[in-house]
Motif scaffolding. Sequence first.
Motif, PDB file in Angstrom:
ATOM      1  N   GLU A 176     -13.033  -6.684  12.426  1.00  0.00           N
ATOM      2  CA  GLU A 176     -14.015  -5.714  12.931  1.00  0.00           C
ATOM      3  C   GLU A 176     -15.179  -7.131  13.027  1.00  0.00           C
ATOM      4  OE1 GLU A 176     -15.769  -3.269  13.725  1.00  0.00           O
ATOM      5  OE2 GLU A 176     -17.796  -4.117  13.839  1.00  0.00           O
ATOM      6  N   LEU A 177     -15.384  -8.091  11.663  1.00  0.00           N
ATOM      7  CA  LEU A 177     -16.328  -9.382  12.288  1.00  0.00           C
ATOM      8  C   LEU A 177     -15.620 -10.871  13.660  1.00  0.00           C
ATOM      9  CD1 LEU A 177     -16.733 -10.847   8.570  1.00  0.00           C
ATOM     10  CD2 LEU A 177     -18.582 -10.195   9.770  1.00  0.00           C
ATOM     11  N   VAL A 178     -14.629 -10.471  13.439  1.00  0.00           N
ATOM     12  CA  VAL A 178     -14.316 -10.938  14.864  1.00  0.00           C
ATOM     13  C   VAL A 178     -14.230 -10.121  16.152  1.00  0.00           C
ATOM     14  CG1 VAL A 178     -12.128 -11.415  16.146  1.00  0.00           C
ATOM     15  CG2 VAL A 178     -11.963 -11.893  13.714  1.00  0.00           C
ATOM     16  N   ARG A 179     -14.187  -8.931  16.502  1.00  0.00           N
ATOM     17  CA  ARG A 179     -14.353  -8.053  17.053  1.00  0.00           C
ATOM     18  C   ARG A 179     -15.901  -8.328  17.050  1.00  0.00           C
ATOM     19  NH1 ARG A 179     -12.344  -3.406  18.544  1.00  0.00           N
ATOM     20  NH2 ARG A 179     -14.969  -2.430  18.393  1.00  0.00           N
ATOM     21  N   ARG A 180     -17.706  -8.526  16.400  1.00  0.00           N
ATOM     22  CA  ARG A 180     -18.717  -8.592  16.094  1.00  0.00           C
ATOM     23  C   ARG A 180     -18.641  -9.759  17.292  1.00  0.00           C
ATOM     24  NH1 ARG A 180     -22.112  -8.634  11.200  1.00  0.00           N
ATOM     25  NH2 ARG A 180     -21.065  -6.950  10.871  1.00  0.00           N
ATOM     26  N   CYS A 181     -18.351 -11.059  17.165  1.00  0.00           N
ATOM     27  CA  CYS A 181     -18.160 -11.676  18.212  1.00  0.00           C
ATOM     28  C   CYS A 181     -17.634 -12.130  19.245  1.00  0.00           C
ATOM     29  CB  CYS A 181     -17.594 -13.318  17.276  1.00  0.00           C
ATOM     30  SG  CYS A 181     -17.795 -13.768  15.590  1.00  0.00           S
ATOM     31  N   TRP A 182     -16.416 -11.627  19.735  1.00  0.00           N
ATOM     32  CA  TRP A 182     -16.325 -11.233  20.996  1.00  0.00           C
ATOM     33  C   TRP A 182     -17.668 -10.464  21.500  1.00  0.00           C
ATOM     34  CZ3 TRP A 182     -10.885  -8.009  20.028  1.00  0.00           C
ATOM     35  CH2 TRP A 182     -10.181  -8.859  19.698  1.00  0.00           C
ATOM     36  N   HIS A 183     -18.174  -9.562  20.325  1.00  0.00           N
ATOM     37  CA  HIS A 183     -18.725  -8.293  21.536  1.00  0.00           C
ATOM     38  C   HIS A 183     -20.073 -10.048  22.470  1.00  0.00           C
ATOM     39  CE1 HIS A 183     -21.239  -5.146  22.720  1.00  0.00           C
ATOM     40  NE2 HIS A 183     -22.731  -5.474  21.534  1.00  0.00           N
ATOM     41  N   ARG A 184     -20.423 -10.723  21.113  1.00  0.00           N
ATOM     42  CA  ARG A 184     -21.604 -11.223  21.314  1.00  0.00           C
ATOM     43  C   ARG A 184     -21.386 -12.835  22.158  1.00  0.00           C
ATOM     44  NH1 ARG A 184     -26.224  -9.523  22.397  1.00  0.00           N
ATOM     45  NH2 ARG A 184     -27.614 -11.304  22.091  1.00  0.00           N
ATOM     46  N   LYS A 185     -19.979 -12.844  22.556  1.00  0.00           N
ATOM     47  CA  LYS A 185     -19.793 -14.187  23.054  1.00  0.00           C
ATOM     48  C   LYS A 185     -20.670 -14.735  24.197  1.00  0.00           C
ATOM     49  CE  LYS A 185     -16.157 -12.227  26.293  1.00  0.00           C
ATOM     50  NZ  LYS A 185     -16.141 -10.904  25.796  1.00  0.00           N
ATOM     51  N   ASP A 186     -20.965 -13.792  25.151  1.00  0.00           N
ATOM     52  CA  ASP A 186     -21.778 -14.563  26.718  1.00  0.00           C
ATOM     53  C   ASP A 186     -22.979 -14.914  25.603  1.00  0.00           C
ATOM     54  OD1 ASP A 186     -20.185 -13.565  27.939  1.00  0.00           O
ATOM     55  OD2 ASP A 186     -20.743 -11.500  28.237  1.00  0.00           O
ATOM     56  N   ALA A 187     -23.850 -14.690  24.528  1.00  0.00           N
ATOM     57  CA  ALA A 187     -24.826 -15.646  24.163  1.00  0.00           C
ATOM     58  C   ALA A 187     -24.672 -16.601  22.894  1.00  0.00           C
ATOM     59  CB  ALA A 187     -25.637 -14.525  22.945  1.00  0.00           C
ATOM     60  N   ILE A 188     -23.776 -16.894  22.912  1.00  0.00           N
ATOM     61  CA  ILE A 188     -23.324 -18.629  22.346  1.00  0.00           C
ATOM     62  C   ILE A 188     -22.919 -18.925  23.380  1.00  0.00           C
ATOM     63  CG2 ILE A 188     -21.866 -18.938  20.192  1.00  0.00           C
ATOM     64  CD1 ILE A 188     -20.630 -16.447  19.831  1.00  0.00           C
ATOM     65  N   ASN A 189     -23.238 -20.350  22.831  1.00  0.00           N
ATOM     66  CA  ASN A 189     -22.737 -21.796  23.417  1.00  0.00           C
ATOM     67  C   ASN A 189     -21.192 -21.833  24.552  1.00  0.00           C
ATOM     68  OD1 ASN A 189     -21.072 -24.114  23.850  1.00  0.00           O
ATOM     69  ND2 ASN A 189     -22.764 -24.912  22.372  1.00  0.00           N
ATOM     70  N   GLY A 190     -22.147 -21.675  25.691  1.00  0.00           N
ATOM     71  CA  GLY A 190     -20.749 -22.192  26.268  1.00  0.00           C
ATOM     72  C   GLY A 190     -18.805 -22.661  25.746  1.00  0.00           C
ATOM     73  N   GLU A 191     -19.097 -23.100  25.582  1.00  0.00           N
ATOM     74  CA  GLU A 191     -17.493 -23.458  25.283  1.00  0.00           C
ATOM     75  C   GLU A 191     -17.311 -23.066  24.331  1.00  0.00           C
ATOM     76  OE1 GLU A 191     -17.631 -28.771  25.625  1.00  0.00           O
ATOM     77  OE2 GLU A 191     -19.187 -26.947  25.978  1.00  0.00           O
ATOM     78  N   ILE A 192     -17.671 -22.463  23.075  1.00  0.00           N
ATOM     79  CA  ILE A 192     -17.054 -20.869  22.450  1.00  0.00           C
ATOM     80  C   ILE A 192     -17.244 -20.246  22.699  1.00  0.00           C
ATOM     81  CG2 ILE A 192     -18.023 -20.045  20.246  1.00  0.00           C
ATOM     82  CD1 ILE A 192     -19.385 -22.890  19.461  1.00  0.00           C
ATOM     83  N   GLY A 193     -18.146 -19.580  23.660  1.00  0.00           N
ATOM     84  CA  GLY A 193     -18.265 -18.552  24.403  1.00  0.00           C
ATOM     85  C   GLY A 193     -16.849 -18.602  24.690  1.00  0.00           C
ATOM     86  N   GLY A 194     -16.393 -18.918  26.225  1.00  0.00           N
ATOM     87  CA  GLY A 194     -15.173 -19.343  26.841  1.00  0.00           C
ATOM     88  C   GLY A 194     -13.984 -19.165  26.041  1.00  0.00           C
ATOM     89  N   LEU A 195     -14.195 -19.448  24.618  1.00  0.00           N
ATOM     90  CA  LEU A 195     -13.110 -19.789  23.846  1.00  0.00           C
ATOM     91  C   LEU A 195     -12.543 -18.262  23.152  1.00  0.00           C
ATOM     92  CD1 LEU A 195     -12.945 -22.653  22.047  1.00  0.00           C
ATOM     93  CD2 LEU A 195     -11.182 -22.300  23.511  1.00  0.00           C
ATOM     94  N   LEU A 196     -13.947 -17.847  22.936  1.00  0.00           N
ATOM     95  CA  LEU A 196     -14.126 -16.164  22.396  1.00  0.00           C
ATOM     96  C   LEU A 196     -13.203 -15.983  23.491  1.00  0.00           C
ATOM     97  CD1 LEU A 196     -17.296 -16.117  19.671  1.00  0.00           C
ATOM     98  CD2 LEU A 196     -14.543 -15.960  19.483  1.00  0.00           C
ATOM     99  N   ALA A 197     -13.297 -15.699  24.380  1.00  0.00           N
ATOM    100  CA  ALA A 197     -13.851 -14.882  25.341  1.00  0.00           C
ATOM    101  C   ALA A 197     -11.892 -14.376  25.971  1.00  0.00           C
ATOM    102  CB  ALA A 197     -13.958 -15.213  26.746  1.00  0.00           C
TER     103      ALA A 197
END
Length: 409
Positions: free
Chosen positions: A156-177
Amino acid sequence: MRISWRSSGNRSSADAKRQGRGEYEFSDQFDGLGPRDVLNRRIIVELGSGLEINTQLEGRWTRSKPTIRRIDSSSRTPLIQLQLAAVLLMPKPIRTDRSWGHYRPVMQDDLYGILHINLNKVELVGTDALRIGIGEVIVGNAMYQAEELRYAERLELVRRCWHRKDAINGEIGGLLAEHERQVRAGGPILERGLEVVKQLQEEMARSAGDFGIVGNAPTGDVLPSLVEAVAIADVSSQPVPLDAIHPEQQELRRRSVRQWAQHAARGAESARFRRQMREAYRSTCVICGLQLPPLGGDGNPGVDAAHILPWRHYDLDVVQNGLCLCKLHHWAFDEGLIEVRKTDSGYAVAVPPEAEERVAAFGAGFSAEFLRQCQGAIQGSRLPENQGNWPSQAYLEERRRAFNPEQSN
Ligand SMILES: [Zn+2]
């Protein structure tokens, strides 16, 4: 039924190299099904929330044990524990118990093992597939043999990170995507999936300070700091339970939430700005030349990204509106005790006329000598290599006008 790590035990000398490298086997019963009943079927792991991965693995009777193997033995498909760890963003487990660590945290790259995967669903599908669901995952190292990881909560925590990936810093958001794509593709999770987790660990360790949070070690569990970074980005979307608050307090609460939300919305942008500044200036203070990068890779840097035009009024998070300054010189700059000017050949630090008087008024423990030491031309080697990133002359002049409205230029 569970999937358990079994020590390889004693082996012939020919196997000496592999000694201590355990195997994963089916054990125990589930609804009348035993290990022998589930062999020779491709294993599909139901992850929950409609997600599943086809692992390209199967149980096979090997050396009189129901061992988990690659269906295509010539492939390099990661084994079950690695695929599962990648899905859950866990550090990389290792099968060789001789390499396991003795300390907490247990979960660190190559220093722990997944001991058991407890199954809460075991279902034979057709003639060639086996569908399993996961209850708990038990991890351990040489000292701490049974730490339970609650699978559903972690996913569930992993999914929460996916869900908000666009709001986080570029590289991290990209890796989460990319991680989300890998998992949603239905498996198997291949080498690249493992690599993405590694990069997330390293990236998060590097940028945690930019989010104002304590980071993970680059070899440790990335999820807690990711969740925290997401929470910072997430604040703006959280509803406020106004009815629970006394009417007089409501406006106050509205305001503080609004401010917090503005702050949070800026979080990602500010993090990027600080990061770009640190890189452009190699973590070097332009005034004293001290180079103060984060210690050990996951500490905080000793330099700040100072805004020439303050963001509260101008909102300019670009490198040309920044100066990389150590904490002391950042303070002096913000206090107006020193200023930076563009010269014909570069930049120089000047002390405004009234600064010495103000400093004298501070009294003991501080002297104008400090200011004189700052004065003079800034060495070119302390500026960004790319001249396009140098501090903007227009911003520097605008700052002087804003700070000294009565002075003409
Ligand atoms: Zn300095």
